[in-house]
Design a protein around this motif. Structure first.
Motif, PDB file in Angstrom:
ATOM      1  N   TYR A  56      47.799  62.800  61.759  1.00 38.13           N
ATOM      2  CA  TYR A  56      46.986  61.587  61.642  1.00 38.13           C
ATOM      3  C   TYR A  56      45.498  61.881  61.813  1.00 38.13           C
ATOM      4  O   TYR A  56      44.716  60.969  62.083  1.00 38.13           O
ATOM      5  CB  TYR A  56      47.481  60.530  62.633  1.00 38.13           C
ATOM      6  N   TYR A  57      45.127  63.172  61.692  1.00 36.22           N
ATOM      7  CA  TYR A  57      43.733  63.626  61.636  1.00 36.22           C
ATOM      8  C   TYR A  57      42.841  62.866  62.616  1.00 36.22           C
ATOM      9  O   TYR A  57      41.738  62.406  62.275  1.00 36.22           O
ATOM     10  CB  TYR A  57      43.189  63.505  60.195  1.00 36.22           C
ATOM     11  N   SER A  58      43.306  62.784  63.878  1.00 33.03           N
ATOM     12  CA  SER A  58      42.564  61.975  64.846  1.00 33.03           C
ATOM     13  C   SER A  58      42.850  62.439  66.272  1.00 33.03           C
ATOM     14  O   SER A  58      44.015  62.527  66.686  1.00 33.03           O
ATOM     15  CB  SER A  58      42.971  60.503  64.701  1.00 33.03           C
ATOM     16  N   ASN A  59      41.781  62.716  67.009  1.00 32.68           N
ATOM     17  CA  ASN A  59      41.953  63.022  68.429  1.00 32.68           C
ATOM     18  C   ASN A  59      42.345  61.788  69.233  1.00 32.68           C
ATOM     19  O   ASN A  59      42.982  61.898  70.278  1.00 32.68           O
ATOM     20  CB  ASN A  59      40.665  63.626  68.995  1.00 32.68           C
ATOM     21  N   MET A  60      41.965  60.604  68.751  1.00 30.69           N
ATOM     22  CA  MET A  60      42.387  59.384  69.427  1.00 30.69           C
ATOM     23  C   MET A  60      43.908  59.220  69.323  1.00 30.69           C
ATOM     24  O   MET A  60      44.571  58.869  70.303  1.00 30.69           O
ATOM     25  CB  MET A  60      41.682  58.167  68.821  1.00 30.69           C
ATOM     26  N   ALA A  61      44.465  59.492  68.127  1.00 31.10           N
ATOM     27  CA  ALA A  61      45.922  59.445  67.972  1.00 31.10           C
ATOM     28  C   ALA A  61      46.584  60.474  68.880  1.00 31.10           C
ATOM     29  O   ALA A  61      47.622  60.215  69.492  1.00 31.10           O
ATOM     30  CB  ALA A  61      46.306  59.690  66.516  1.00 31.10           C
ATOM     31  N   GLY A 110      55.304  59.765  59.713  1.00 34.19           N
ATOM     32  CA  GLY A 110      54.438  60.917  59.499  1.00 34.19           C
ATOM     33  C   GLY A 110      55.066  61.953  58.589  1.00 34.19           C
ATOM     34  O   GLY A 110      54.366  62.691  57.887  1.00 34.19           O
ATOM     35  N   ILE A 111      56.395  62.006  58.572  1.00 32.79           N
ATOM     36  CA  ILE A 111      57.109  62.956  57.716  1.00 32.79           C
ATOM     37  C   ILE A 111      57.387  62.365  56.328  1.00 32.79           C
ATOM     38  O   ILE A 111      57.233  63.034  55.312  1.00 32.79           O
ATOM     39  CB  ILE A 111      58.432  63.386  58.381  1.00 32.79           C
ATOM     40  N   PHE A 112      57.781  61.101  56.283  1.00 28.21           N
ATOM     41  CA  PHE A 112      58.328  60.542  55.049  1.00 28.21           C
ATOM     42  C   PHE A 112      57.436  59.508  54.348  1.00 28.21           C
ATOM     43  O   PHE A 112      57.807  59.007  53.289  1.00 28.21           O
ATOM     44  CB  PHE A 112      59.699  59.926  55.324  1.00 28.21           C
ATOM     45  N   ASP A 113      56.290  59.157  54.924  1.00 25.91           N
ATOM     46  CA  ASP A 113      55.415  58.179  54.281  1.00 25.91           C
ATOM     47  C   ASP A 113      53.981  58.694  54.312  1.00 25.91           C
ATOM     48  O   ASP A 113      53.287  58.575  55.330  1.00 25.91           O
ATOM     49  CB  ASP A 113      55.510  56.822  54.987  1.00 25.91           C
ATOM     50  N   LYS A 114      53.521  59.238  53.198  1.00 24.37           N
ATOM     51  CA  LYS A 114      52.183  59.839  53.171  1.00 24.37           C
ATOM     52  C   LYS A 114      51.077  58.795  53.230  1.00 24.37           C
ATOM     53  O   LYS A 114      49.917  59.136  53.472  1.00 24.37           O
ATOM     54  CB  LYS A 114      52.024  60.712  51.936  1.00 24.37           C
ATOM     55  N   ALA A 158      48.937  54.431  62.867  1.00 21.17           N
ATOM     56  CA  ALA A 158      49.662  55.169  63.910  1.00 21.17           C
ATOM     57  C   ALA A 158      49.180  54.784  65.305  1.00 21.17           C
ATOM     58  O   ALA A 158      49.989  54.550  66.220  1.00 21.17           O
ATOM     59  CB  ALA A 158      49.505  56.669  63.690  1.00 21.17           C
ATOM     60  N   ILE A 159      47.872  54.708  65.486  1.00 22.54           N
ATOM     61  CA  ILE A 159      47.307  54.361  66.800  1.00 22.54           C
ATOM     62  C   ILE A 159      47.699  52.934  67.193  1.00 22.54           C
ATOM     63  O   ILE A 159      48.162  52.689  68.307  1.00 22.54           O
ATOM     64  CB  ILE A 159      45.773  54.524  66.791  1.00 22.54           C
ATOM     65  N   ALA A 160      47.526  52.004  66.262  1.00 27.66           N
ATOM     66  CA  ALA A 160      47.874  50.606  66.555  1.00 27.66           C
ATOM     67  C   ALA A 160      49.355  50.462  66.847  1.00 27.66           C
ATOM     68  O   ALA A 160      49.763  49.736  67.775  1.00 27.66           O
ATOM     69  CB  ALA A 160      47.474  49.719  65.371  1.00 27.66           C
ATOM     70  N   GLY A 161      50.201  51.151  66.070  1.00 28.97           N
ATOM     71  CA  GLY A 161      51.644  51.049  66.271  1.00 28.97           C
ATOM     72  C   GLY A 161      52.088  51.614  67.603  1.00 28.97           C
ATOM     73  O   GLY A 161      52.866  50.979  68.330  1.00 28.97           O
ATOM     74  N   MET A 162      51.602  52.811  67.949  1.00 26.87           N
ATOM     75  CA  MET A 162      51.978  53.416  69.231  1.00 26.87           C
ATOM     76  C   MET A 162      51.553  52.547  70.406  1.00 26.87           C
ATOM     77  O   MET A 162      52.322  52.345  71.361  1.00 26.87           O
ATOM     78  CB  MET A 162      51.379  54.813  69.361  1.00 26.87           C
ATOM     79  N   LEU A 163      50.343  52.054  70.365  1.00 32.02           N
ATOM     80  CA  LEU A 163      49.829  51.253  71.478  1.00 32.02           C
ATOM     81  C   LEU A 163      50.614  49.947  71.638  1.00 32.02           C
ATOM     82  O   LEU A 163      51.017  49.597  72.751  1.00 32.02           O
ATOM     83  CB  LEU A 163      48.346  50.948  71.271  1.00 32.02           C
ATOM     84  N   THR A 164      50.836  49.224  70.534  1.00 33.19           N
ATOM     85  CA  THR A 164      51.549  47.940  70.643  1.00 33.19           C
ATOM     86  C   THR A 164      52.991  48.149  71.070  1.00 33.19           C
ATOM     87  O   THR A 164      53.505  47.415  71.926  1.00 33.19           O
ATOM     88  CB  THR A 164      51.504  47.172  69.308  1.00 33.19           C
ATOM     89  N   GLY A 165      53.659  49.136  70.492  1.00 25.54           N
ATOM     90  CA  GLY A 165      55.054  49.391  70.861  1.00 25.54           C
ATOM     91  C   GLY A 165      55.205  49.789  72.313  1.00 25.54           C
ATOM     92  O   GLY A 165      56.061  49.276  73.041  1.00 25.54           O
ATOM     93  N   LEU A 166      54.328  50.702  72.764  1.00 24.44           N
ATOM     94  CA  LEU A 166      54.417  51.205  74.137  1.00 24.44           C
ATOM     95  C   LEU A 166      54.053  50.116  75.143  1.00 24.44           C
ATOM     96  O   LEU A 166      54.771  49.910  76.142  1.00 24.44           O
ATOM     97  CB  LEU A 166      53.489  52.411  74.301  1.00 24.44           C
ATOM     98  N   ILE A 167      52.960  49.396  74.892  1.00 26.59           N
ATOM     99  CA  ILE A 167      52.520  48.361  75.841  1.00 26.59           C
ATOM    100  C   ILE A 167      53.551  47.238  75.933  1.00 26.59           C
ATOM    101  O   ILE A 167      53.898  46.783  77.031  1.00 26.59           O
ATOM    102  CB  ILE A 167      51.140  47.802  75.422  1.00 26.59           C
ATOM    103  N   PHE A 168      54.073  46.788  74.790  1.00 28.04           N
ATOM    104  CA  PHE A 168      55.087  45.734  74.807  1.00 28.04           C
ATOM    105  C   PHE A 168      56.306  46.161  75.629  1.00 28.04           C
ATOM    106  O   PHE A 168      56.799  45.405  76.472  1.00 28.04           O
ATOM    107  CB  PHE A 168      55.528  45.391  73.381  1.00 28.04           C
ATOM    108  N   THR A 169      56.780  47.368  75.399  1.00 25.79           N
ATOM    109  CA  THR A 169      57.999  47.838  76.084  1.00 25.79           C
ATOM    110  C   THR A 169      57.766  47.998  77.580  1.00 25.79           C
ATOM    111  O   THR A 169      58.612  47.613  78.395  1.00 25.79           O
ATOM    112  CB  THR A 169      58.467  49.169  75.465  1.00 25.79           C
TER     113      THR A 169
END
Length: 559
Positions: free
Chosen positions: A111-116, A465-469, A476-487
């Motif tokens: 995801y070419y990002s140090n934030m990710a 990251g593997i199957f959807d270019k 990726a950043i938004a998804g990880m944060l929302t999923g993790l915080i919600f859970t």
């Protein structure tokens, strides 16, 4: 000889073996420390992966949970084994081909990002510390019962052993120690299961004794007589939707566990990763097909041993006295009739048993030889320590490699990176010890939370990251944060704050499935609403899925 003497001998010998392997496997460079020089043979990596994955939750707690939940306990069997198949077939070969050291490494480069990368590091640390809490609790339980030492002392001893081979050998030391630990834990699990199967059914093969004898019908009858539902009746302790959500959370959580994924970076190439996944599945299946049988045998023996006897009669049993001292087994004659009753009403039952003692106490309940009982203790420690070491390395590598080397000081020398990695293992050990002394729940429950966190944070970004270019860094950043915080909010709210399980009654153990779905949706939507990844990243993803590109050396990466 007594159980305690046998335990000291067998556990002591196993610890000496771990220390010897750790010393022989000491490393002097970061590649050896983080990925064992990528030279581990497939069959050895399969055994190490099985030991790393079959934690104290699998060895100590899973059979206890199944024993208490009956049919509904199959969520752990279906979720954990199904998840490993998903990981082995869908993710492991591609991640190995990518050629990095850690999951945050994959996320950062893909995801070419140090934030990710940083978000992935935070998620990895959350998952690993939650998971390691269960392992250290398991260590404390074994020591407190079988070596008659304080739980805190037991945790400290376990920390010293793990620290020795983790700090010296890193992944190389951990890998070869885990090979030995798998051998110990599987023998320790099978011997009592075979002996009890023979005693109860006349069939020495636990899987066949469980399937083709009348033990299930006998236990069902006992359960009904005591006022419980039949042991094999479905959806008694959990609703159908909760069973589904927990199973999926455990499954996709397994596929997102950083300490298991990193094992596939330690083999020479993609082909070896596939073979090691197959070996690991075989080694795991041996224990997981035995667990339902052991669970049923344990419940049957416990009911016959404890129910309707007086406290005086029960306390004449040596194993009862010793487990009572750990406060994981207790009795109270609530109705004053002089006899202990096991009932489905929690306020009326007079026998309280912690699920975590079921596997460890079963050989004693069945009156097996003292050396068998001691062997089970050594197996429980092997399971807990093997996974704890893998988790500690994930925490260490997340900070030392993914934060320090990749972001803070990219010019750091080999020796400096190695030094930081070892310091991080030491600091992680101290925190792991704290969680072992102050655990937030049963071993199996705590580990289930970790799987939920892994499901809601890592799985979507890895699979996309593997199957959807088209998936980009913003998604990726938004998804990880929302999923993790919600859970995290749902788990903490339901388990520790008193919040009702508002999503159709789905428990904290299963909410990771919803977190994963939220992560997936957010990632896809945000990715489509923001600019696509650079063309070189899209080409990298295309190359990753082609079998003729980067098979031996890994695909090229973009910095």
């Amino acid at each position: 000889m007594s159980v305690e003497v046998w335990t000291i001998i067998i556990v002591g010998l196993s610890f000496l073996l771990y220390l010897y392997i750790g010393w022989q496997s000491r490393v002097t460079d970061s590649k050896g420390f983080f990925v064992a020089d990528q030279g581990v043979p497939s069959i050895a990596n399969g055994a190490a992966t099985a030991a790393d994955w079959m934690s104290a939750a699998s060895f100590i707690s899973m059979a206890g949970l199944i024993s208490f939940l009956g049919y509904d306990g199959s969520i752990y069997l279906m979720g954990w084994t199904g998840g490993y198949v998903l990981l082995a077939l869908l993710l492991a070969p591609y991640l190995r081909k990518f050629g990095k050291y850690t999951v945050p490494d994959f996320v950062g480069d893909r995801y070419y990002s140090n934030m990710a990368r940083l978000v992935a590091v935070v998620a990895a640390i959350f998952v690993s510390f939650t998971y390691v809490a269960g392992q250290m609790r398991g260590v404390g339980i074994v020591f407190s019962r079988f070596l008659q030492v304080d739980i805190n002392t037991g945790v400290i001893i376990g920390m010293v052993i793990v620290g020795f081979f983790s700090v010296l050998g890193g992944m190389k030391g951990i890998t070869w120690t885990q090979v030995a630990q798998y051998g110990i834990l599987i023998v320790a699990y099978l011997i009592p299961a075979i002996a009890i199967a023979m005693l109860l059914t006349g069939n020495p093969i636990p899987q066949f004794a469980f399937t083709f004898s009348d033990i299930a019908s006998k236990l069902n009858q006992l359960q009904v007589e005591l006022g419980f539902k039949e042991y094999t009746q479905a959806f008694v302790n959990k609703s159908a939707i909760d069973v589904l959500f927990i199973t999926i959370a455990l499954m996709v959580g397994t596929a997102g566990l950083p300490h298991v994924i990193v094992r596939f970076y330690t083999v020479p190439d993609v082909r070896a990763a596939r073979f090691s996944a197959g070996w690991a599945l075989l080694f795991i299946a041996i224990l997981y097909t035995t667990a339902p049988a052991l669970s049923m045998f344990a419940r049957y023996n416990l009911i016959n041993t404890l129910h309707n006897n007086t406290i005086e009669q029960v306390r004449q049993l040596d194993w009862v006295n010793k487990w009572e001292k750990t406060k994981l087994l207790s009795f109270e004659d609530k109705n004053g009739d002089g006899r202990l009753q096991l009932t489905p009403q929690k306020d009326k039952t007079e026998i309280t048993i912690d699920p975590d003692i079921i596997v460890l106490s079963t050989p004693e309940v069945a009156k097996l030889a003292p050396w068998v009982i001691a062997l089970v203790a050594a197996g429980g420690l092997a399971a807990a320590l093997s996974t704890a070491s893998g988790l500690l390395l994930v925490i260490s590598s997340s900070i030392a490699h993914d934060v320090y080397y990749r972001i803070v000081d990219p010019q750091a020398s080999e020796q400096k990176r190695l030094f930081v990695g070892r310091i991080m293992v030491g600091l992680s050990l101290v925190l792991a010890g704290y969680f072992g002394v102050n655990p937030p729940g049963f071993v199996g429950q705590v580990v289930a939370f970790a799987f939920g966190l892994a499901a809601s944070s890592f799985f979507p970004v890895i699979i996309l990251g593997i199957f959807d270019k088209r998936t980009n860094k913003e998604g990726a950043i938004a998804g990880m944060l929302t999923g993790l915080i919600f859970t995290i909010v749902y788990i903490v709210g339901v388990k520790f704050v008193g919040m009702p399980a508002w999503f159709f009654g789905v428990s904290a153990e299963g909410i990771g499935t919803l977190g994963m779905i939220i992560n997936l949706i957010v990632t896809l939507v945000v990715s489509r609403l923001t600019p696509p990844p650079p063309m070189e990243i899209q080409e990298l993803v295309e190359d990753l899925r082609r079998p003729d590109i980067g098979e031996e050396q890994g695909v090229r990466t973009v910095h």
